[in-house]
Design an enzyme around this catalytic site. Structure first.
Site, PDB file in Angstrom:
ATOM      1  N   LYS A 176     -57.812 -19.816  11.124  1.00 33.89           N
ATOM      2  CA  LYS A 176     -57.966 -18.716  12.081  1.00 33.89           C
ATOM      3  C   LYS A 176     -57.259 -17.497  11.545  1.00 33.89           C
ATOM      4  CE  LYS A 176     -59.329 -16.887  15.868  1.00 33.89           C
ATOM      5  NZ  LYS A 176     -59.952 -15.856  14.980  1.00 33.89           N
ATOM      6  N   GLN A 204     -50.262 -15.592   8.342  1.00 37.87           N
ATOM      7  CA  GLN A 204     -51.026 -16.077   9.494  1.00 37.87           C
ATOM      8  C   GLN A 204     -50.680 -17.532   9.821  1.00 37.87           C
ATOM      9  OE1 GLN A 204     -53.725 -13.580  10.450  1.00 37.87           O
ATOM     10  NE2 GLN A 204     -53.340 -14.565  12.402  1.00 37.87           N
ATOM     11  N   LYS A 238     -47.445 -17.429  11.812  1.00 39.85           N
ATOM     12  CA  LYS A 238     -47.687 -16.717  13.076  1.00 39.85           C
ATOM     13  C   LYS A 238     -48.445 -17.615  14.054  1.00 39.85           C
ATOM     14  CE  LYS A 238     -49.659 -12.731  12.468  1.00 39.85           C
ATOM     15  NZ  LYS A 238     -50.625 -11.606  12.338  1.00 39.85           N
ATOM     16  N   LYS A 289     -57.460 -15.945   6.228  1.00 33.87           N
ATOM     17  CA  LYS A 289     -57.700 -14.500   6.278  1.00 33.87           C
ATOM     18  C   LYS A 289     -58.833 -14.186   5.328  1.00 33.87           C
ATOM     19  CE  LYS A 289     -55.912 -10.808   8.247  1.00 33.87           C
ATOM     20  NZ  LYS A 289     -55.112 -10.671   9.465  1.00 33.87           N
ATOM     21  N   GLY A 304     -61.231  -9.700  13.824  1.00 33.02           N
ATOM     22  CA  GLY A 304     -61.061  -8.387  13.205  1.00 33.02           C
ATOM     23  C   GLY A 304     -59.687  -8.213  12.585  1.00 33.02           C
ATOM     24  N   ASP A 305     -59.561  -7.166  11.807  1.00 29.03           N
ATOM     25  CA  ASP A 305     -58.282  -6.679  11.276  1.00 29.03           C
ATOM     26  C   ASP A 305     -58.580  -5.218  10.904  1.00 29.03           C
ATOM     27  OD1 ASP A 305     -55.457  -7.790  10.285  1.00 29.03           O
ATOM     28  OD2 ASP A 305     -56.139  -6.436   8.730  1.00 29.03           O
TER      29      ASP A 305
HETATM   30  P1  NDP Z   1     -57.377  -0.375  12.355  1.00 28.15           P
HETATM   31  O1  NDP Z   1     -58.275  -0.298  11.195  1.00 28.15           O
HETATM   32  O2  NDP Z   1     -57.935  -0.371  13.718  1.00 28.15           O
HETATM   33  O3  NDP Z   1     -56.289   0.779  12.295  1.00 28.15           O
HETATM   34  C1  NDP Z   1     -55.465   0.960  11.187  1.00 28.15           C
HETATM   35  C2  NDP Z   1     -54.734   2.270  11.372  1.00 28.15           C
HETATM   36  O4  NDP Z   1     -53.723   2.392  10.367  1.00 28.15           O
HETATM   37  C3  NDP Z   1     -55.647   3.469  11.223  1.00 28.15           C
HETATM   38  O5  NDP Z   1     -55.218   4.484  12.081  1.00 28.15           O
HETATM   39  C4  NDP Z   1     -55.411   3.864   9.765  1.00 28.15           C
HETATM   40  O6  NDP Z   1     -55.697   5.187   9.466  1.00 28.15           O
HETATM   41  C5  NDP Z   1     -53.933   3.613   9.654  1.00 28.15           C
HETATM   42  N1  NDP Z   1     -53.550   3.471   8.264  1.00 28.15           N
HETATM   43  C6  NDP Z   1     -54.072   2.649   7.338  1.00 28.15           C
HETATM   44  N2  NDP Z   1     -53.471   2.815   6.164  1.00 28.15           N
HETATM   45  C7  NDP Z   1     -52.533   3.757   6.356  1.00 28.15           C
HETATM   46  C8  NDP Z   1     -51.572   4.370   5.536  1.00 28.15           C
HETATM   47  N3  NDP Z   1     -51.457   4.031   4.243  1.00 28.15           N
HETATM   48  N4  NDP Z   1     -50.765   5.319   6.080  1.00 28.15           N
HETATM   49  C9  NDP Z   1     -50.884   5.665   7.379  1.00 28.15           C
HETATM   50  N5  NDP Z   1     -51.778   5.118   8.220  1.00 28.15           N
HETATM   51  C10 NDP Z   1     -52.582   4.187   7.706  1.00 28.15           C
HETATM   52  O7  NDP Z   1     -56.505  -1.697  12.106  1.00 28.15           O
HETATM   53  P2  NDP Z   1     -55.644  -2.523  13.158  1.00 28.15           P
HETATM   54  O8  NDP Z   1     -55.029  -1.619  14.149  1.00 28.15           O
HETATM   55  O9  NDP Z   1     -56.455  -3.664  13.594  1.00 28.15           O
HETATM   56  O10 NDP Z   1     -54.517  -3.126  12.196  1.00 28.15           O
HETATM   57  C11 NDP Z   1     -53.290  -2.445  11.935  1.00 28.15           C
HETATM   58  C12 NDP Z   1     -52.268  -3.447  11.407  1.00 28.15           C
HETATM   59  O11 NDP Z   1     -52.064  -4.473  12.391  1.00 28.15           O
HETATM   60  C13 NDP Z   1     -52.662  -4.188  10.129  1.00 28.15           C
HETATM   61  O12 NDP Z   1     -51.486  -4.475   9.397  1.00 28.15           O
HETATM   62  C14 NDP Z   1     -53.247  -5.498  10.653  1.00 28.15           C
HETATM   63  O13 NDP Z   1     -53.186  -6.519   9.690  1.00 28.15           O
HETATM   64  C15 NDP Z   1     -52.287  -5.754  11.805  1.00 28.15           C
HETATM   65  N6  NDP Z   1     -52.754  -6.664  12.848  1.00 28.15           N
HETATM   66  C16 NDP Z   1     -53.952  -6.476  13.476  1.00 28.15           C
HETATM   67  C17 NDP Z   1     -54.348  -7.326  14.470  1.00 28.15           C
HETATM   68  C18 NDP Z   1     -55.623  -7.136  15.224  1.00 28.15           C
HETATM   69  O14 NDP Z   1     -55.892  -7.932  16.118  1.00 28.15           O
HETATM   70  N7  NDP Z   1     -56.414  -6.117  14.953  1.00 28.15           N
HETATM   71  C19 NDP Z   1     -53.533  -8.490  14.860  1.00 28.15           C
HETATM   72  C20 NDP Z   1     -52.245  -8.552  14.204  1.00 28.15           C
HETATM   73  C21 NDP Z   1     -51.896  -7.667  13.223  1.00 28.15           C
HETATM   74  P3  NDP Z   1     -57.098   5.576   8.763  1.00 28.15           P
HETATM   75  O15 NDP Z   1     -58.116   5.431   9.843  1.00 28.15           O
HETATM   76  O16 NDP Z   1     -56.861   6.975   8.326  1.00 28.15           O
HETATM   77  O17 NDP Z   1     -57.310   4.627   7.628  1.00 28.15           O
HETATM   78  O1  2IT Z   2     -53.280 -10.435  11.703  1.00 28.19           O
HETATM   79  C1  2IT Z   2     -53.779 -10.972  12.715  1.00 28.19           C
HETATM   80  O2  2IT Z   2     -53.137 -11.779  13.387  1.00 28.19           O
HETATM   81  C2  2IT Z   2     -55.145 -10.611  13.086  1.00 28.19           C
HETATM   82  N1  2IT Z   2     -55.741  -9.740  12.453  1.00 28.19           N
HETATM   83  C3  2IT Z   2     -55.814 -11.290  14.232  1.00 28.19           C
HETATM   84  C4  2IT Z   2     -56.383 -12.626  13.817  1.00 28.19           C
HETATM   85  C5  2IT Z   2     -57.288 -13.290  14.824  1.00 28.19           C
HETATM   86  O3  2IT Z   2     -57.866 -14.310  14.428  1.00 28.19           O
HETATM   87  O4  2IT Z   2     -57.398 -12.859  15.970  1.00 28.19           O
END
Ligand code: NDP
Ligand code: 2IT
Length: 445
Positions: free
Chosen positions: A90, A111, A114, A126, A165-166
């Site tokens: 997952k 992961q 976590k 992943k 997603g991520d």
């Molecule tokens: P998104 O793609 O929705 O958003 C990512 C954001 O981070 C965007 O605003 C992007 O800007 C910005 N960003 C990326 N690279 C940089 C950088 N080098 N400097 C500044 N800003 C940056 O992704 P998520 O919100 O889903 O994911 C964000 C983080 O959270 C990641 O590390 C992901 O692995 C983690 N995560 C996500 C989960 C989920 O359920 N979605 C769960 C747990 C963790 P831009 O649009 O300009 O690229």
């Molecule tokens: O980093 C993370 O935990 C995620 N991107 C979410 C993973 C998931 O299977 O919901």
């Protein structure tokens, strides 16, 4: 580092050359779990740590697709199925030009721990691609997703491997991926992907879950110090899925988010970010954060300022890995920061973590603080399996309970191992112990 773990780490370095993010993630865990290795020699005898560091399966594939002008592009797809001791693999899919095998391996490794911390029946994996969805039309994104799934589908299944997603993968991409999976397999297997839109089997609160969950964790951590988010200035890096719903929950709990960012720069809004406007700009129009400052007179945009220079009491890095280094950490300390909670995966560099620790800043590591996303995914799988759907209120309550449990498990484990207040040690040891126990029970597989 504990001598046995150090030799395991050296072997990880030798066998995975150049994968610096993977090395960093492994090192951070191995540095913490020495006391647990001493306490359970039976795990060491079964070579559990070596097995945890080696993915069960790694899939790399070509993803050819055609853009709107008829040009052909070749991207690379990955799925690293890391550990299935606790349940089906997952973990999310990341579409970003920076994605390499080592990136996916670091994320898959994190992961595993976590997912174990959530207490839910999910293994760790992943995937992703070096495809960049930014600036691509919906039809181009659809063609890419269809090509990606045309290879990946054979490795997936609701009891086998369940992506979500991520970065760069949200509801739009997941819809195209699910549509292609359904077409190829001729099965309406809702539980094969999570983060789906509500209309075709998605779950309430999955979209909000990572940001809400991180905020619940932080609130709980502050409560253990007799404090709370109410009245605090908060900085949240990023403006994507995690960041937006962190802002939402921080505001609901009485905090004020004064800065957000994206890869183009930082917006500082001293009066508190107008979330509805920010969502419209980022989720609907898919524009840059600078548009926010164009529309809000008192807000300032800067393309070269570090977001960590904005004074705050709480900082929630929620964009990407290694975005908060030692200089950023020193700025936060100077600005009066009390707590850093990682919404992103591994956003703080090892030097950054040291600066925060030395200054007595409370530090909540991503594998604990951002576990709400995957926890809500496991709840989505549960609803899909029973063909049920829960209300928003009930789903949010379940998420809150899970995050309080994750917090309390990390807190209690840190106490038990003589490291009170050290959430890094607590998270790594508690996650490791659960995976190790299951692996031991399953025999040498
Ligand atoms: P998104 O793609 O929705 O958003 C990512 C954001 O981070 C965007 O605003 C992007 O800007 C910005 N960003 C990326 N690279 C940089 C950088 N080098 N400097 C500044 N800003 C940056 O992704 P998520 O919100 O889903 O994911 C964000 C983080 O959270 C990641 O590390 C992901 O692995 C983690 N995560 C996500 C989960 C989920 O359920 N979605 C769960 C747990 C963790 P831009 O649009 O300009 O690229
Ligand atoms: O980093 C993370 O935990 C995620 N991107 C979410 C993973 C998931 O299977 O919901």
């Amino acid at each position: 580092m504990h001598a046995t773990l150090d030799s395991i780490y050296q072997r990880v370095l030798d066998r995975n050359p150049g994968e610096t993010e993977f090395h960093q993630a492994v090192r951070e865990v191995l540095e913490s779990i020495g006391p647990a290795v001493d306490k359970h020699p039976e795990y060491a005898q079964a070579r559990i740590v070596e097995r945890i560091c080696e993915p069960e399966r790694q899939i790399i594939f070509r993803v050819p697709w055609e853009d709107d002008d008829g040009n052909i592009h070749i991207n690379r797809g990955f799925r690293v199925e890391f550990n299935s001791a606790l349940g089906p693999y997952k973990g999310g899919l990341r579409f970003h030009p920076s994605v390499l095998l080592g990136t996916v391996k670091f994320l898959g490794f994190e992961q595993v721990f976590k997912n174990a911390l959530t207490g839910l029946p999910i293994g760790g994996g992943k995937g992703g691609s070096d495809f960049d969805p930014r600036g691509r039309s919906d039809r181009e994104v659809m063609r890419f997703c269809q090509s990606f799934m045309t290879e990946l589908y054979r490795h997936l299944g609701e009891h086998t491997d369940v992506p979500a997603g991520d970065m760069g993968v949200g509801a739009r991409e997941l819809g195209f991926l699910f549509g292609q999976y359904k077409r190829i397999t001729n099965r309406y297997e809702s539980g094969v992907l999570t983060g789906k839109a509500l209309v075709y089997g998605g779950a309430q609160v999955r979209r909000e879950a990572t940001g809400y969950g991180c905020t619940f964790f932080v609130e709980r951590a502050l409560q253990t110090r007799g404090d709370s988010l109410a009245g605090k200035d908060v900085v949240v890096s990023g403006a994507g899925n995690v960041a937006l719903y962190t802002v939402e929950k921080v505001h609901q709990l009485g905090g004020r988010v004064v800065a957000v960012s994206d890869s183009s720069g930082v917006v500082h809004d001293p009066k508190g970010v107008d979330l509805e406007l920010l969502k419209e700009i980022k989720e609907v129009r898919r524009e840059r954060v600078s548009t926010y400052a164009d529309q809000v007179g008192h807000a300032e945009f800067s393309s070269d300022r570090s977001i960590w220079d904005v004074p705050c009491q709480v900082a929630l890095p929620s964009a990407t890995q290694n975005e908060l280094d030692a200089d950023g950490a020193r700025s936060l300390v100077r600005g009066g920061c009390l707590l850093v909670g990682e919404g992103a995966n591994m956003p703080t560099t090892p030097d950054g973590v040291r600066v925060l620790r030395d200054a007595g800043v409370l530090f909540a590591p991503g594998k604990a603080a951002n576990a709400g996303g995957v926890a809500a995914s496991a709840l989505e799988m549960q609803q899909n399996a029973s063909r049920d759907s829960w209300t928003f209120e009930y789903s949010e309550q379940r998420l809150r309970e899970i995050m309080v449990d994750v917090h309390d498990r990390c807190h209690a484990t840190a106490d038990e191992y003589g490291r009170p207040g050290d959430y890094v040690a607590g998270a790594n040891i508690a996650g490791y112990a659960r995976v190790a126990e299951a692996m031991l029970a399953l025999g040498l597989v």
